[in-house]
Design a protein around this motif. Structure first.
Motif, PDB file in Angstrom:
ATOM      1  N   GLY A  76     -10.196  -4.396   4.316  1.00 12.97           N
ATOM      2  CA  GLY A  76     -11.119  -3.275   4.360  1.00 12.97           C
ATOM      3  C   GLY A  76     -12.415  -3.754   5.009  1.00 12.97           C
ATOM      4  O   GLY A  76     -12.724  -4.947   4.979  1.00 12.97           O
ATOM      5  N   ASP A  77     -13.166  -2.836   5.613  1.00 10.18           N
ATOM      6  CA  ASP A  77     -14.397  -3.289   6.295  1.00 10.18           C
ATOM      7  C   ASP A  77     -15.397  -3.850   5.283  1.00 10.18           C
ATOM      8  O   ASP A  77     -16.095  -4.826   5.558  1.00 10.18           O
ATOM      9  N   SER A  78     -15.444  -3.267   4.086  1.00 10.51           N
ATOM     10  CA  SER A  78     -16.314  -3.829   3.053  1.00 10.51           C
ATOM     11  C   SER A  78     -15.778  -5.187   2.612  1.00 10.51           C
ATOM     12  O   SER A  78     -16.519  -6.182   2.589  1.00 10.51           O
ATOM     13  N   ALA A  79     -14.517  -5.241   2.301  1.00  7.48           N
ATOM     14  CA  ALA A  79     -13.905  -6.492   1.827  1.00  7.48           C
ATOM     15  C   ALA A  79     -14.167  -7.622   2.812  1.00  7.48           C
ATOM     16  O   ALA A  79     -14.570  -8.726   2.440  1.00  7.48           O
TER      17      ALA A  79
ATOM     18  N   VAL B 138      -9.420  -5.538  10.670  1.00  7.23           N
ATOM     19  CA  VAL B 138     -10.411  -4.868   9.824  1.00  7.23           C
ATOM     20  C   VAL B 138     -10.140  -3.368   9.874  1.00  7.23           C
ATOM     21  O   VAL B 138     -10.192  -2.754  10.945  1.00  7.23           O
ATOM     22  N   PHE B 139      -9.821  -2.806   8.703  1.00  5.16           N
ATOM     23  CA  PHE B 139      -9.624  -1.358   8.613  1.00  5.16           C
ATOM     24  C   PHE B 139     -11.008  -0.717   8.497  1.00  5.16           C
ATOM     25  O   PHE B 139     -11.577  -0.634   7.407  1.00  5.16           O
ATOM     26  N   ASN B 140     -11.507  -0.296   9.654  1.00  8.57           N
ATOM     27  CA  ASN B 140     -12.901   0.134   9.732  1.00  8.57           C
ATOM     28  C   ASN B 140     -13.028   1.644   9.520  1.00  8.57           C
ATOM     29  O   ASN B 140     -12.947   2.423  10.470  1.00  8.57           O
ATOM     30  N   ASN B 141     -13.235   2.018   8.256  1.00  7.66           N
ATOM     31  CA  ASN B 141     -13.472   3.434   7.957  1.00  7.66           C
ATOM     32  C   ASN B 141     -14.949   3.671   7.651  1.00  7.66           C
ATOM     33  O   ASN B 141     -15.320   4.608   6.959  1.00  7.66           O
ATOM     34  N   SER B 142     -15.792   2.754   8.120  1.00  9.99           N
ATOM     35  CA  SER B 142     -17.252   2.878   8.009  1.00  9.99           C
ATOM     36  C   SER B 142     -17.749   2.926   6.584  1.00  9.99           C
ATOM     37  O   SER B 142     -18.787   3.554   6.315  1.00  9.99           O
ATOM     38  N   GLY B 143     -17.033   2.293   5.665  1.00 11.70           N
ATOM     39  CA  GLY B 143     -17.588   2.280   4.324  1.00 11.70           C
ATOM     40  C   GLY B 143     -16.636   1.818   3.236  1.00 11.70           C
ATOM     41  O   GLY B 143     -15.492   1.434   3.482  1.00 11.70           O
ATOM     42  N   ILE B 144     -17.188   1.871   2.052  1.00 18.92           N
ATOM     43  CA  ILE B 144     -16.463   1.531   0.837  1.00 18.92           C
ATOM     44  C   ILE B 144     -15.736   2.793   0.392  1.00 18.92           C
ATOM     45  O   ILE B 144     -16.394   3.798   0.085  1.00 18.92           O
ATOM     46  N   TYR B 145     -14.427   2.776   0.447  1.00 16.18           N
ATOM     47  CA  TYR B 145     -13.525   3.901   0.151  1.00 16.18           C
ATOM     48  C   TYR B 145     -13.496   4.938   1.288  1.00 16.18           C
ATOM     49  O   TYR B 145     -12.458   5.378   1.714  1.00 16.18           O
ATOM     50  N   ARG B 146     -14.676   5.332   1.746  1.00 16.70           N
ATOM     51  CA  ARG B 146     -14.788   6.324   2.822  1.00 16.70           C
ATOM     52  C   ARG B 146     -16.091   6.069   3.568  1.00 16.70           C
ATOM     53  O   ARG B 146     -16.976   5.399   3.038  1.00 16.70           O
TER      54      ARG B 146
END
Ligand SMILES: Cc1ncc(C[n+]2csc(CCOP(=O)(O)OP(=O)(O)O)c2C)c(N)n1
Ligand SMILES: [Mg+2]
Length: 579
Positions: A461-464, A486-494
């Motif tokens: 995850g991008d945060s991780a 990096v799964f970049n969804n611009s945030g933590i969860y969303r």
């Protein structure tokens, strides 16, 4: 030993004088004597020369950017090899940075030794304000299985031996070894030094289960109508893969692998109930846990997850205190997994009844239904990608390269990858473990590559990823075959949250359109920005084929994730809505 004299005259003089050794050499020799040839660490006072001399002696000394990641690397090296992984840190702040990994190792039962240099005891104990003053031993104690301090060079051999035995015997875990800076230059007679070293004999002795415990367990299993086997990471750690497979296949019982036990038997095995998890937990009547604890990850063995039907538990674990930790264990089998599993196999004899056919078919129907439901979502070619669309191609990557090691952390990125990606071989999936801790990613990836030489795919995850992101420099410096996605969804969860109270960014969101791929380029690695599953697949294939350090920024729809991934229920819920 210290360097020997160079010229013949010096040699003569040296003959006359006693041969000496010192603390630095004794630490190195104590480790190598016990087959420990790799150290993960960060240099500084007072352990820099220890690292240099270890390298000079032929050890691998892997230098990190932050101790937490060196510690995580050491702990997963311990999980992969059954030998304690060693992390080396400087005093106070470096030591504290290593502690998270030490505590995490203990929680996850990974054998690891945190060796930390420390400051002058006399000054620390009088609290006179030494450089990096801290009573490290006292602080480490509650966070590990055992903690030792060595004050005399002559005791280094015993100190290292105790640390090794404590880390790997019984239930493995983290051990702290405190080495005050003063010990390294301490000089002792070389022959006495050599005699002081201890080669640990049988560091993790077999613990055989009592025969009546085995019989009790088999009787329960035999009488079950809807039996289930749960494999935990203790079963993966044991490295008795063939015996476990024989046991599962001989019983014919459906098995459910916990996250890091995936691949112990292939997830595609006809008895695998991974895709029918909720059904088997609810409907089973007798559950045999092998190296799996009934902690939060299994909803403590009770409540809604486990349904209304009464459950009978058989538990195989090396730690007697684990029994009855959450619910009654009707058949505790205490011993090491290898001994227990072979005792069960022996006890089953030649005419074990086949597992109840109606139960087997109910489980496989459920499993096939769920797999069929997920299939179209994994095949999605949508852009921006959603989690399953991206994971669909990574699932294929692992299918095509089953010996690659998968490292995985995040929330949605973790939970969805766990169920979407089938594993085929033991100890190939390394993840956040018991604590669900963020930050293991790059440390685990480095150690997986160093210890096994296999390609590593880190799905982050991008945060991780941000917790250990600087270690991409380490990956590039050692030119490791690591591909980070990096799964970049611009945030933590969303990435879509809005600050309810003002103009500043919301608590959970990150920089929009960030390009994580640029980070690795700074260190000579390969960066790729992937916006479709097809681009992602091509980039990962290229990375896995070339073995070059690669970071792929996989652009994921910022609206795609859900709060806390699949464990949103664990968030505290307000009893009544706030006015
Ligand atoms: C050390 C630590 N700090 C904080 C958390 C809380 N936490 C859980 S998941 C997560 C990150 C989730 O975001 P991301 O990795 O981007 O995954 P996504 O759901 O967006 O795919 C955080 C911060 C944690 N588990 N561990
Ligand atoms: Mg995210």
């Amino acid at each position: 030993m210290l360097e020997t004299a160079a010229s013949p005259a010096d040699a003569k003089a040296a003959d006359a004088e006693p041969q000496l050794t010192n603390g630095w050499h004794l630490v190195i020799e104590a480790l190598t004597l016990n087959g420990i040839n790799t150290i993960y660490g960060v240099p500084g006072i007072p352990i820099t020369d220890l690292g240099r001399l270890a390298q000079a002696a032929g050890m691998r000394v892997i230098s990190f950017r932050h101790e937490q990641h060196a510690g995580n690397a050491a702990s997963i090296a311990g999980f992969l090899t059954k030998k304690p992984g060693v992390c080396l840190t400087v005093s106070a702040p470096g030591f504290l940075n290593g502690l998270t990994a030490l505590a995490n190792a203990t929680t996850n039962c990974f054998p690891m030794i945190l060796i930390s240099g420390s400051s002058e005891r006399e000054i620390v104990d009088l609290q006179q304000g030494d450089y990096e003053e801290m009573d490290q031993l006292a602080i480490a104690k509650p966070l590990c299985k055992a903690a030792f301090r060595v004050l005399h060079a002559a005791d280094i051999g015993i100190g290292v031996a105790r640390a090794i035995r404590a880390a790997v015997s019984g239930r493995p875990g983290g051990v702290y070894l405190d080495l005050p800076g003063k010990i390294f230059p301490q000089v002792i007679d070389a022959a006495a030094g050599a005699r002081s070293l201890v080669k640990v004999v049988d560091p993790a002795p077999a613990q055989r289960p009592a025969p009546d415990a085995v019989t009790r367990a088999l009787n329960l299993l035999k009488g079950a109508k809807r039996p289930l086997i749960v494999l935990g990471k203790g079963a993966a750690y044991a490295q008795v893969d063939d015996q476990i497979r024989s046991l599962v296949e001989k019983t014919g019982i459906p098995f459910l692998p916990m996250s890091m036990a995936k691949g112990l038997l292939p997830d595609t095995h006809p008895q695998c109930a991974g895709a029918a998890r909720s059904t088997v937990l609810k409907d089973s009547d007798v559950v045999m846990l092998i190296g799996a604890r009934l902690n939060w990850l299994l909803s403590h063995g009770k409540g809604k997850t486990w349904g209304d039907a009464p459950k009978t538990f058989i538990q195989i674990d090396i730690e007697p205190k684990e029994m009855d930790s959450n619910v009654e264990i009707a058949a505790p089998v205490v011993g090491d997994i290898g001994s227990c599993v072979s005792a069960l196999l022996d006890g089953m004899g030649g005419n074990w009844p086949s597992a109840p056919a109606d139960w087997i078919s109910a489980v496989s129907t459920k499993r096939e239904d769920n797999i069929a439901k997920m299939a179209p979502r994994l095949a999605s070619t949508k852009s921006p990608m959603d989690f399953l669309g991206a994971l669909g191609v990574l699932r294929t990557v692992i299918k095509e390269r089953p010996d690659a090691i998968l490292v995985n952390e995040g929330a949605n990125t973790l939970d969805l990858a766990r169920s979407a990606i089938d594993m085929y071989q033991p100890r190939k999936r390394l993840d956040v473990g018991t604590w669900g801790v963020m930050g293991i990613g790059m440390g685990f990836a480095v150690a997986a590559a160093i210890e096994t030489g296999k390609p590593v795919l880190a799905i982050e995850g991008d945060s991780a990823f941000g917790f250990s992101g600087m270690e991409v420099e380490t990956i590039c410096r050692y030119n490791l075959p690591v591909c980070i996605v990096v799964f970049n969804n611009s945030g933590i969860y969303r990435g879509t949250d809005v600050n309810p109270g003002g103009p500043e960014p919301a608590f959970t969101v990150f920089t929009k359109d960030a390009r994580y791929d640029k980070m690795i380029e700074a260190f000579g690695g390969i960066g790729v920005n992937a916006t479709t599953p097809d681009e992602l697949k091509r980039a990962v294939d290229a990375a896995m084929n070339s073995g070059r350090p690669t970071l792929i920024n996989a652009v994921i729809d910022p609206a795609a994730g859900s709060e806390s991934g699949s464990i949103g229920r664990l968030n505290p819920q307000a009893a009544a809505a706030k006015k």
